[in-house]
Design an enzyme around this catalytic site. Structure first.
Site, short mmCIF file in Angstrom:
data_model
loop_
_atom_site.label_atom_id
_atom_site.label_comp_id
_atom_site.label_asym_id
_atom_site.label_seq_id
_atom_site.Cartn_x
_atom_site.Cartn_y
_atom_site.Cartn_z
N HIS A 290 0.85 -1.20 0.00
CA HIS A 290 0.00 0.00 0.00
C HIS A 290 0.88 1.24 0.00
O HIS A 290 2.02 1.23 0.45
CB HIS A 290 -0.93 0.02 1.22
CG HIS A 290 -0.21 0.13 2.54
ND1 HIS A 290 0.47 -0.94 3.11
CD2 HIS A 290 -0.04 1.17 3.40
CE1 HIS A 290 1.01 -0.57 4.27
NE2 HIS A 290 0.72 0.72 4.46
N LEU A 291 0.32 2.31 -0.54
CA LEU A 291 0.91 3.64 -0.46
C LEU A 291 -0.07 4.54 0.27
O LEU A 291 -1.27 4.25 0.34
CB LEU A 291 1.20 4.22 -1.85
CG LEU A 291 2.36 3.60 -2.65
CD1 LEU A 291 1.94 2.30 -3.32
CD2 LEU A 291 2.88 4.58 -3.70
#
Length: 457
Positions: A290-291
């Site tokens: 994830h970012l």
């Protein structure tokens, strides 16, 4: 004023809200023309305003009582906004399906997005893009529905005195109520489906699926990215960008995910929308790829910090200024140049991961490399990569924990006492304690320069 009335908004601007906590991207509406201040502040004139497909919402819902403040953006009239809102009945959320946000090349704007020169003035309307509109309307609705771990109120904000320009914010709730980090022991740790992961979020937490138009030319694999709320938000509009969560990818940066993050910055018309990545050992709390993306209505030191080239081709730079030296990659145009940057960055992060070196990454609009200044024009996108000491778990006694936003100059502080007493020198000490020893830092630098040289041969 009747429910559903549309009224003209005065010119809106990003204000300097230091000290009064209005640094987030909440909506504060200007007083309508023809209405006196007394009428506007009275309950009879806090009536609902029609925002097209957003439906009818009261100003009390949108601005939590601060009716004399103005927004940093204007409300667009996008009939597609309703696609990203949850239906009224909670029972219908799971069956609604995930809406798609499909974007084209023409929506990726590298230049022309600037901070107002005088934030105390009112230079005019700073508009929302279609992306901003989708994120902010859906995010705001989820906050109103109580899907977060806490209600994000006004965050008290200050710029620390000194040369760096640290932006410190008091966020007590995040320090107390965020999910405990997972047990991480390696930068290369495998995904564990038994641990919390983003396949386990509630249906209402997902805002939309972000993907490019299918006919856009690309040498990189097309990724569909789920955009979902971060239930323990740092700031207004804090979202997670999660590539195909069902694949169970560990927290190791991949080109398709990074490209989506960079293009999300280009899709926003707000200069303060940033994207970042924490590796395992770099304070990633969930080992599922994830970012982070969030809005912060303040300049940060890394936007215009000076740098020097590390390779003859001008593809890799060393960010020289405080708060921490980092590797700078830059592009001023979407398309092939952006894809080349993404590939270059991911080769660097692959090297770091393979060598068990933790790292953080920050994507922001910024000035071109070279001799720049904090007020330099934002002509493209900067991607900054920091190699750092591994840190597994949270250090409870510190004013803040060092990850992607702290290295960029944004300091979410956990207690009122620390917020009041924090100095630039103390912040720099905490950050520099997380950096690699000089000999190892030089080894990493030589390795990344060699990677770029291989590409250029």
């Amino acid at each position: 004023m009747k429910t559903g009335t549309n009224f003209p908004l005065e010119g809106l601007a990003l204000g300097n809200y230091t000290g009064i906590g209005l640094s987030s991207l909440k909506w504060f509406y200007a007083q309508p023309r023809g209405i006196t201040t007394e009428q506007w502040k009275s309950s009879s004139h806090k009536g609902a305003v029609s925002f097209d497909a957003l439906g009818t919402h009261t100003l009390a819902q949108f601005s939590a009582g601060h009716f004399d403040r103005v927004s940093s953006m204007a409300i667009p009239h996008d009939s597609n906004e309703a696609l990203y809102l949850l239906p009224p009945n909670k029972e219908d959320w799971a069956g609604q399906g995930i809406p798609d946000f499909v974007y084209g090349q023409e929506e990726l704007l590298a230049g022309g997005i600037q901070w107002p020169r005088n934030t105390s003035a009112v230079p005019g309307v700073l508009p929302l893009s279609r992306f901003d509109s989708a994120v902010c309307s859906a995010w705001r609705q989820r906050m109103e529905l109580g899907l977060f771990r806490y209600h994000l109120g006004e965050l008290q904000t200050q710029t620390l005195p000194g040369a760096v320009g640290f932006v410190a914010q008091l966020n007590v709730e995040r320090g107390v109520q965020r999910r405990r980090p997972q047990s991480i022991k390696s930068v290369r740790q495998a995904f564990d489906p038994e641990q919390f992961n983003f396949n386990k979020v509630r249906p209402g937490e997902i805002l939309f699926r972000l993907h490019r138009e299918p006919d856009l030319p690309s040498a990189l694999q097309q990724e569909d990215i789920l955009v979902m709320i971060n239930v323990s938000p740092l700031e207004w509009g804090h979202v997670l960008l999660v590539p195909k969560p069902a694949l169970g990818l560990p927290q190791r940066l991949l080109p398709g995910a990074l490209r989506a993050g960079v293009e999300a910055v280009l899709l926003s018309l707000h200069p303060g929308f940033r994207v970042g990545f924490n590796s395992l050992g770099g304070l990633a709390s969930v080992n599922h790829l994830h970012l982070h993306g969030y809005y912060l209505a303040h300049r940060l030191p890394v936007e215009g910090a000076p740098s020097k080239p590390l390779d003859p081709g001008g593809h890799l730079y060393l960010l020289q200024a405080l708060p921490a030296p980092g590797f700078l990659f830059y592009t001023s145009s979407p398309g092939p140049d952006l894809e080349a940057l993404v590939s270059r960055v991911c080769r660097a992060t692959d090297y770091l991961t393979d060598h068990e070196i933790a790292h953080n990454l920050f994507v922001t609009r910024g000035a071109p490399p070279g001799k720049t200044s904090p007020s330099s024009a934002l002509t493209g996108v900067r991607v900054i990569l920091w190699a750092r000491k591994s840190s597994f778990g949270i250090k409870e006694g510190e004013a803040f924990n060092v990850a992607l936003c702290e290295l960029a100059g944004h300091l979410p502080v956990k207690t009122s006492q620390d917020f009041t007493s924090l100095t630039e020198a103390a912040a720099l000490t905490l950050i520099q304690d997380c950096l690699l020893p000089p000999a190892q830092a030089e080894e990493v630098r030589a390795a990344l320069v060699a990677l770029v040289a291989q590409e250029e041969q």
